[in-house]
Write an enzyme that holds these catalytic residues in place. Structure first.
Site, short mmCIF file in Angstrom:
data_model
loop_
_atom_site.label_atom_id
_atom_site.label_comp_id
_atom_site.label_asym_id
_atom_site.label_seq_id
_atom_site.Cartn_x
_atom_site.Cartn_y
_atom_site.Cartn_z
N PRO A 9 0.79 -1.23 0.00
CA PRO A 9 0.00 0.00 0.00
C PRO A 9 0.82 1.29 0.00
CG PRO A 9 -0.13 -1.13 2.13
CD PRO A 9 0.51 -2.07 1.17
N ASN A 10 0.33 2.22 -0.78
CA ASN A 10 0.84 3.60 -0.89
C ASN A 10 2.14 3.73 -1.69
OD1 ASN A 10 -1.27 4.88 0.68
ND2 ASN A 10 -0.38 3.83 2.45
N ARG A 17 4.74 12.18 -3.24
CA ARG A 17 4.50 12.67 -1.87
C ARG A 17 5.70 12.29 -1.01
NH1 ARG A 17 0.29 13.88 -4.10
NH2 ARG A 17 -1.88 13.52 -3.50
N TYR A 22 11.00 9.16 1.03
CA TYR A 22 11.06 8.04 0.09
C TYR A 22 11.72 8.38 -1.25
CZ TYR A 22 7.94 5.80 3.41
OH TYR A 22 7.42 5.25 4.54
N ASN A 73 8.07 -5.83 -1.33
CA ASN A 73 8.02 -4.67 -0.44
C ASN A 73 6.58 -4.58 0.01
OD1 ASN A 73 8.05 -2.33 1.00
ND2 ASN A 73 9.07 -1.09 -0.57
N ALA A 76 3.39 -1.03 4.61
CA ALA A 76 2.87 -1.07 5.99
C ALA A 76 2.41 -2.46 6.40
CB ALA A 76 1.73 -0.06 6.12
N GLU A 97 12.47 -10.08 1.24
CA GLU A 97 11.81 -8.88 1.79
C GLU A 97 12.68 -7.67 1.51
OE1 GLU A 97 11.11 -9.01 6.03
OE2 GLU A 97 10.49 -6.90 6.09
N HIS A 99 12.94 -3.17 1.59
CA HIS A 99 12.41 -1.86 1.97
C HIS A 99 13.32 -0.77 1.46
CE1 HIS A 99 9.37 -3.62 4.48
NE2 HIS A 99 10.28 -4.44 4.96
N ARG A 106 13.77 4.07 12.11
CA ARG A 106 12.51 4.82 12.13
C ARG A 106 11.69 4.46 13.38
NH1 ARG A 106 9.72 4.57 6.43
NH2 ARG A 106 8.61 6.32 7.37
O1 CA2 Z 1 10.78 1.69 3.35
C1 CA2 Z 1 9.93 1.01 2.80
O2 CA2 Z 1 10.07 0.53 1.67
C2 CA2 Z 1 8.59 0.76 3.51
O3 CA2 Z 1 8.13 -0.52 3.15
C3 CA2 Z 1 7.66 1.84 3.01
C4 CA2 Z 1 6.29 1.78 3.70
C5 CA2 Z 1 6.44 1.78 5.22
O4 CA2 Z 1 5.17 1.61 5.82
C6 CA2 Z 1 7.37 0.68 5.68
O5 CA2 Z 1 7.53 0.80 7.09
C7 CA2 Z 1 8.73 0.80 5.02
C8 CA2 Z 1 5.44 2.99 3.29
C9 CA2 Z 1 5.20 3.08 1.83
C10 CA2 Z 1 4.45 4.35 1.59
O6 CA2 Z 1 5.02 5.00 0.49
C11 CA2 Z 1 4.75 6.31 0.33
C12 CA2 Z 1 5.35 6.92 -0.74
C13 CA2 Z 1 5.16 8.26 -0.94
C14 CA2 Z 1 4.34 8.99 -0.08
C15 CA2 Z 1 3.74 8.37 0.98
C16 CA2 Z 1 3.95 7.03 1.19
#
Ligand code: CA2
Length: 144
Positions: A9-10, A17, A22, A73, A76, A97, A99, A106
């Site tokens: 997700p996201n 964003r 990121y 990946n 969340a 896995e 990230h 974090r």
């Molecule tokens: O660091 C990573 O790749 C994560 O999997 C990214 C997830 C986070 O919940 C994990 O703890 C670590 C979040 C992905 C959300 O991506 C976004 C990208 C742009 C703007 C907002 C969120």
């Protein structure tokens, strides 16, 4: 070798964003980089993203017999999803896995991965390179 890249997700918001967290690279640009390197390595990839846990579970289940390795990946869902963990364990396809960010640097809730115990290994904190390193790990998964 056939490798399935799954994004949770996201991650569709990458590059649009929170670039300070990121980066500025979009998921489509990451896919292009992964595809180029996969071609060089002689691997075939499928690259998907979903905001829905059930869809990710279905893709993992459907990968049986079609893919040699999954690079995941789970975003969340990494920290919450027993369903993804059970699906990975059930299909028995080696899973890497990955990230973008160093989750251990974090918030505390990101330190726990529900899926880590059923994955072959983790690649964490190298930004876009986590995807390319994940591909390398996948291609070499059976190399002693
Ligand atoms: O660091 C990573 O790749 C994560 O999997 C990214 C997830 C986070 O919940 C994990 O703890 C670590 C979040 C992905 C959300 O991506 C976004 C990208 C742009 C703007 C907002 C969120």
């Amino acid at each position: 070798m056939k490798i399935l890249f799954l994004n949770g997700p996201n991650l569709n918001l990458l590059g649009q964003r929170q670039p300070e967290v990121y980066g500025r690279t979009t998921l489509a640009e990451i896919e292009t980089k992964v595809r180029k390197r996969a071609t060089k390595l002689g691997a075939t990839i499928d690259f998907r993203q979903s905001n829905q846990e059930g869809e990710l579970v279905n893709w993992i289940q459907d990968a049986r017999g079609k893919f040699d390795v999954i690079v995941l990946n789970a975003a969340a869902y990494t920290h919450t999803s027993v369903a993804l963990r059970d699906a990975i364990a059930a299909v028995g396809i080696p899973t890497v896995e990955i990230h973008l960010s160093n989750v251990h640097a974090r918030e505390e809730f990101r330190h726990k991965s529900m899926i880590a115990p059923v994955c072959a290994g983790q690649i964490i904190g190298f930004g876009v390179n986590s995807y390319l390193l994940g591909l390398d790990a996948a291609v070499n998964i059976n190399v002693a």
